[in-house]
Write a protein that holds these residues in place. Structure first.
Motif, PDB file in Angstrom:
ATOM      1  N   VAL A 229      -4.890  12.411   7.924  1.00 56.61           N
ATOM      2  CA  VAL A 229      -3.926  13.520   7.944  1.00 56.61           C
ATOM      3  C   VAL A 229      -2.542  12.948   8.138  1.00 56.61           C
ATOM      4  CG1 VAL A 229      -5.579  15.245   8.828  1.00 56.61           C
ATOM      5  CG2 VAL A 229      -4.253  13.840  10.426  1.00 56.61           C
ATOM      6  N   SER A 230      -1.570  13.720   7.793  1.00 61.66           N
ATOM      7  CA  SER A 230      -0.189  13.289   7.954  1.00 61.66           C
ATOM      8  C   SER A 230       0.292  13.662   9.344  1.00 61.66           C
ATOM      9  CB  SER A 230       0.681  13.936   6.882  1.00 61.66           C
ATOM     10  OG  SER A 230       0.651  15.351   7.035  1.00 61.66           O
ATOM     11  N   LEU A 231       1.570  13.485   9.557  1.00 58.54           N
ATOM     12  CA  LEU A 231       2.123  13.762  10.860  1.00 58.54           C
ATOM     13  C   LEU A 231       2.031  15.249  11.215  1.00 58.54           C
ATOM     14  CD1 LEU A 231       5.323  11.496  10.896  1.00 58.54           C
ATOM     15  CD2 LEU A 231       3.196  11.170  12.160  1.00 58.54           C
ATOM     16  N   ASN A 232       2.143  16.117  10.225  1.00 60.69           N
ATOM     17  CA  ASN A 232       2.086  17.555  10.475  1.00 60.69           C
ATOM     18  C   ASN A 232       0.670  18.101  10.378  1.00 60.69           C
ATOM     19  OD1 ASN A 232       1.664  17.323   7.754  1.00 60.69           O
ATOM     20  ND2 ASN A 232       3.543  18.443   7.156  1.00 60.69           N
ATOM     21  N   GLY A 233      -0.299  17.218  10.285  1.00 56.47           N
ATOM     22  CA  GLY A 233      -1.691  17.626  10.272  1.00 56.47           C
ATOM     23  C   GLY A 233      -2.223  18.009   8.912  1.00 56.47           C
ATOM     24  N   THR A 234      -1.472  17.778   7.929  1.00 55.76           N
ATOM     25  CA  THR A 234      -1.918  18.120   6.587  1.00 55.76           C
ATOM     26  C   THR A 234      -2.884  17.043   6.099  1.00 55.76           C
ATOM     27  OG1 THR A 234       0.205  19.154   6.150  1.00 55.76           O
ATOM     28  CG2 THR A 234      -1.192  18.625   4.236  1.00 55.76           C
ATOM     29  N   PRO A 235      -4.038  17.413   5.530  1.00 54.46           N
ATOM     30  CA  PRO A 235      -4.963  16.377   5.019  1.00 54.46           C
ATOM     31  C   PRO A 235      -4.298  15.513   3.941  1.00 54.46           C
ATOM     32  CG  PRO A 235      -6.062  18.506   5.171  1.00 54.46           C
ATOM     33  CD  PRO A 235      -4.588  18.792   5.413  1.00 54.46           C
ATOM     34  N   ALA A 236      -4.639  14.180   3.978  1.00 53.85           N
ATOM     35  CA  ALA A 236      -4.026  13.218   3.029  1.00 53.85           C
ATOM     36  C   ALA A 236      -5.109  12.311   2.453  1.00 53.85           C
ATOM     37  CB  ALA A 236      -2.975  12.385   3.738  1.00 53.85           C
ATOM     38  N   PRO A 237      -4.921  11.867   1.202  1.00 55.74           N
ATOM     39  CA  PRO A 237      -5.906  10.934   0.589  1.00 55.74           C
ATOM     40  C   PRO A 237      -5.815   9.545   1.217  1.00 55.74           C
ATOM     41  CG  PRO A 237      -4.044  11.199  -0.866  1.00 55.74           C
ATOM     42  CD  PRO A 237      -3.803  12.159   0.272  1.00 55.74           C
ATOM     43  N   PRO A 238      -6.798   8.652   0.948  1.00 56.79           N
ATOM     44  CA  PRO A 238      -6.750   7.275   1.512  1.00 56.79           C
ATOM     45  C   PRO A 238      -5.565   6.489   0.922  1.00 56.79           C
ATOM     46  CG  PRO A 238      -8.961   7.824   0.781  1.00 56.79           C
ATOM     47  CD  PRO A 238      -8.066   8.915   0.257  1.00 56.79           C
TER      48      PRO A 238
ATOM     49  N   TYR B  65       0.861  -1.190   0.000  1.00 52.16           N
ATOM     50  CA  TYR B  65       0.000   0.000   0.000  1.00 52.16           C
ATOM     51  C   TYR B  65       0.904   1.250   0.000  1.00 52.16           C
ATOM     52  CZ  TYR B  65      -4.190  -2.732   1.022  1.00 52.16           C
ATOM     53  OH  TYR B  65      -5.241  -3.610   0.956  1.00 52.16           O
ATOM     54  N   THR B  66       0.428   2.315  -0.654  1.00 55.81           N
ATOM     55  CA  THR B  66       1.104   3.622  -0.663  1.00 55.81           C
ATOM     56  C   THR B  66       0.261   4.607   0.171  1.00 55.81           C
ATOM     57  OG1 THR B  66       1.990   3.209  -2.851  1.00 55.81           O
ATOM     58  CG2 THR B  66       1.972   5.491  -2.092  1.00 55.81           C
ATOM     59  N   MET B  67       0.895   5.186   1.203  1.00 52.30           N
ATOM     60  CA  MET B  67       0.168   6.100   2.085  1.00 52.30           C
ATOM     61  C   MET B  67       1.126   7.200   2.577  1.00 52.30           C
ATOM     62  SD  MET B  67      -0.143   3.936   5.642  1.00 52.30           S
ATOM     63  CE  MET B  67      -1.005   2.605   4.894  1.00 52.30           C
ATOM     64  N   VAL B  68       0.530   8.236   3.112  1.00 51.79           N
ATOM     65  CA  VAL B  68       1.312   9.328   3.693  1.00 51.79           C
ATOM     66  C   VAL B  68       1.789   8.921   5.071  1.00 51.79           C
ATOM     67  CG1 VAL B  68       1.260  11.760   4.423  1.00 51.79           C
ATOM     68  CG2 VAL B  68       0.008  11.044   2.393  1.00 51.79           C
ATOM     69  N   GLU B  69       2.988   9.327   5.414  1.00 52.04           N
ATOM     70  CA  GLU B  69       3.550   8.949   6.707  1.00 52.04           C
ATOM     71  C   GLU B  69       2.650   9.447   7.826  1.00 52.04           C
ATOM     72  OE1 GLU B  69       7.742   9.349   9.204  1.00 52.04           O
ATOM     73  OE2 GLU B  69       7.418  10.488   7.350  1.00 52.04           O
TER      74      GLU B  69
END
Length: 787
Positions: free
Chosen positions: A385-394, A355-359
């Protein structure tokens, strides 16, 4: 250790060392028939589960596809379906065709009783797979015979065919020129001591057994205790006796020193001498130090071990090599397994794509995502969301590159083509659709191509193995079935059972349908009168049998003559039945009038319910010349016998009438002779009576004359002398008159008697003439003289 035993051990070592590489190849080929053993050991080790750098690598797939089973099974089934026929024919002048048929029927019986097809198929399967196979011919007591010493021939399989060691110096493909052979058996030590408790080795200690194993390798093997095994071997060997034969003056030959009386060997330029080697087969059972069963002479002159050859290659570098279907196709099968395993391994990665995902999206759910490719979760949770709170896709699954399956699939297809080429079994032969075969004729051509490509296995079985087997059995039959009067059951050409008597004349009992010893010939030859019985009566016709001509006695002497064998390969019985039914069906369509003649055979070939009953009914309607002679008395023959009996009765009645008339004529003659004799006797008695009466009358007249004379003398004396002369004259006249009367009476009686005799003689002559004419009329005319 005796010299013979040492020679046996040396021969076994030579034979084992000569084809040790061939044996190893055969073992590898037989191991390859097990799918799990197709992978080499080093490759299997590389694909095992491993731990590299602390990371566990699971086992890689190892597929084993039995791609050779079906091509091999096609060849094995072709052997089972084939009809292998052994034909026996006479060779020498004293061999007979009828005896050859009996020997062939006996051979069929041996095949059925011993289930020879199992032994042949077992050896044939090993030859098809590994290159060589073996089976054997043995003799054993016959449990069905009425004599406890009778033997029978059996064809048996050898379970462990790798236990056969043959003479490596034999040149013939069937090893018929080999001088020795072994069949070994590695027996557990406990079983050996039970089987041979009195042998010398049975009392050996473990150290002594270990020493024997070191001196004679492979004869004692295994560890101490239950793991110990002792080798026991059946040892066949040929020994020869050289005999010199010389040519005799009459053109025959005889062993030198055994010339028959009255014969001499030729000398000079006409002298001929030939050295003949007479083989003798011996058998014994041995181990490494002793003979367990002593040397004994065997029947026959062939070693009864039958080799089956798959395909023998042309020798090179002094090495003989036999191959089957497995060894040449090992690489193609391995390529198929490797390609299939690689394709499966590649396809299995589809469900394990990463799977590919944001950290940071797996935070709090790390265990679920680690097991996502192993377990089927109903849902997977993630952070959006990512570690810095940025929204991320599934998270998204990475797509696998399926183009990497292409080489594996091409190799898989190519491996199949290699197997087709190596075995000759293409798609059509395997029951699969082929893009190259679009018509029925093309499909049949491909199927025939497989049969032609693998027919050498079946040809070798017939030409090499079955021919040698027939020689062995044919050589044993005169020795095993040698008792005169032995009853044997054989099978005829249609596999119908038949009972015959061997080595003695016999006839078939009409009631029991079993052979019985032929009666001894009667004195005087066939048809002559028995001792004490009157011969043929005069005037009787020639003797005629009331029951027609009897079948002569049969005699099948198996010890006389030499016979040869030929082997043929035909279709199976089922195929031959179908072919016969089809051919006859076409024949009846072209000419329906042939059905009343061949209909019973046609119906016998069919396979519908009631076909045998229908065949029997049609068989009863056959014309008389085609009626079966073995089912019962022939009506035509019975009619002929009845006509002969009627003619015989008519001739006997005529002869009886003639004899009756002759007896009546003789009786009349006897009566007339008796009457004539009685008349003559009565005439003699009457004449004698008349003579007596005449004599009495003369005597009475003399007495009266004497009395008258005395009275007259007295009267003369009384009257006087004067009257004496007158008295004398009167007396003379009286006597003369009396004599004249007597003479006239006798003449009359003689004339009467003569007339009576004449009349009686005339009557007798007339009666004899009448009887002679009657006899002449009754006598048959004289038969013409046979030149």
């Amino acid at each position: 250790m005796t010299a013979d035993l040492q020679q046996a051990l040396d021969r076994f070592k030579v034979g084992s060392d000569a084809d040790v590489e061939q044996r190893n190849r055969e073992v590898d080929a037989l191991r390859f028939q097990v799918p799990d053993l197709c992978w080499p050991t080093e490759v299997k080790d590389q694909r095992k589960p491993q731990l590299i750098g602390g990371v566990a690598i699971p086992q890689r797939p190892m597929l084993s596809i039995p791609s050779l089973d079906q091509p091999i099974q096609l060849v094995l089934n072709a052997e089972k379906a084939a009809h292998l026929g052994v034909a026996i024919h006479p060779l020498s002048d004293d061999a007979e065709e009828t005896t050859a048929e009996i020997i062939q029927g006996l051979y069929r019986r041996i095949e059925v009783e011993s289930r020879a097809s199992l032994a042949r198929s077992w050896a044939f399967e090993r030859a098809v797979k590994a290159g060589r196979g073996y089976y054997r011919v043995i003799t054993e007591p016959d449990p069905d015979s009425d004599d406890p010493f009778d033997q029978r021939i059996m064809i048996k399989r050898i379970l462990q065919q790798g236990s056969v060691v043959l003479d490596p110096f034999a040149q013939e493909p069937d090893y018929s020129d080999g001088q020795w052979a072994f069949i070994i058996n590695d027996m557990p030590w406990a079983a050996y001591k039970r089987r041979y408790p009195n042998s010398e080795m049975a009392s050996f200690s473990e150290d002594e057994l270990s020493a024997i194993g070191m001196n004679t390798q492979s004869w004692v093997s295994g560890d101490e205790g239950e793991g110990r095994a002792v080798r026991v071997a059946e040892y066949y060997r040929m020994e020869y006796e050289t005999v010199s034969r010389v040519l005799l003056d009459d053109g025959t030959d005889a062993p030198e020193g055994q010339v028959p009386a009255g014969r001499t060997a030729r000398t000079g330029k006409e002298a001929r001498t030939r050295q003949e080697k007479r083989p003798t087969l011996y058998w014994s059972t041995i181990n490494a130090i002793e003979e367990l069963e002593p040397k004994q002479e065997m029947d026959g002159r062939y070693i009864p071990i039958i080799p089956v050859v798959g395909r023998e290659l042309i020798p090179f570098e002094q090495e003989r090599r036999w191959v089957g279907m497995i060894e040449p196709n090992k690489d193609a099968v391995r390529l198929l397994n490797y390609s299939a395993s690689s394709a499966v391994e590649m396809a299995s990665l589809e469900t394990k794509a990463p799977y590919t995902m944001v950290e940071g999206q797996e935070e709090g759910h790390e265990e679920e995502w680690q097991l996502a490719n192993v377990r089927n979760f109903p849902y997977l949770r993630y952070r959006n969301v990512s570690l810095n709170g940025t929204p991320a896709p599934p998270p998204q699954r990475t797509q696998v590159d399926t183009s990497r399956l292409g080489p594996s699939m091409l190799l898989l297809q190519q491996a199949r083509e290699f197997i087709h080429q190596g075995t000759g079994a293409f798609e059509s032969a395997l029951g699969q659709q082929s893009p190259n075969a679009k018509s029925g004729r093309a499909i049949l051509a491909l199927q025939n191509q497989h049969e032609t490509g693998s027919s050498h296995f079946l040809d070798n079985l017939a030409e090499i193995s079955l021919t040698y087997e027939a020689k062995v059995v044919l050589d044993l039959i005169p020795h095993i079935y040698d008792r005169p009067g032995r009853i044997a059951r054989i099978l005829d050409k249609e596999d119908a059972p038949k009972t015959v008597m061997l080595n003695a004349p016999f006839t078939m009992n009409p009631q029991t349908k079993r052979p019985q010893a032929a009666p001894m010939p009667m004195p005087g030859g066939p048809g002559g009168p028995m001792p004490g019985m009157p011969g043929q009566m005069p005037g009787m016709p020639g003797q005629m049998p009331l029951q027609g001509p009897k079948k002569p006695a049969e005699n099948y002497d198996l010890r006389k003559g030499r016979y040869g064998v030929t082997v043929s390969i035909g279709k199976s019985y089922k195929s031959r039945r179908e072919q016969g039914a089809d051919e006859m069906g076409n024949l009846f369509q072209a000419n329906p009038a042939l059905f009343p003649i061949l209909g019973d055979i046609y119906l016998k070939f069919r396979d519908f319910p009631g076909h045998l009953e229908a065949s029997e009914r049609v068989k009863k309607m056959l014309p008389p010349p085609l009626q079966a002679q073995d089912a019962g008395p022939d009506p035509q023959q019975l009619q002929q016998q009845l006509q002969q009996a009627s003619q015989m009765v008519e001739q006997l009645s005529k002869a009886l009438d003639e004899k009756t008339q002759l007896l009546e004529s003789d009786n009349q003659k006897l009566q007339m002779q008796a009457q004539q004799a009685q008349g003559e006797q009565q005439a003699k008695m009457e004449i004698e009576r008349m003579r007596n009466e005449t004599q009495l009358a003369i005597t009475a007249m003399k007495i009266r004359a004497d009395e008258a004379s005395a009275i007259f003398q007295a009267e003369v004396m009384r009257v006087g002398t004067g009257m004496s002369q007158q008295f004398d004259a009167t007396q003379q006249a009286a006597e003369q008159h009396h004599l004249q009367q007597m003479a006239a009476q006798q003449a009359l009686q003689a004339q009467t008697q003569s007339e009576q005799d004449y009349r009686q003689g005339q009557q007798i002559s007339e009666q004899e003439a009448a009887l002679a004419a009657q006899d002449a009329a009754l006598m048959p005319p004289d038969e013409p003289e046979v030149l």
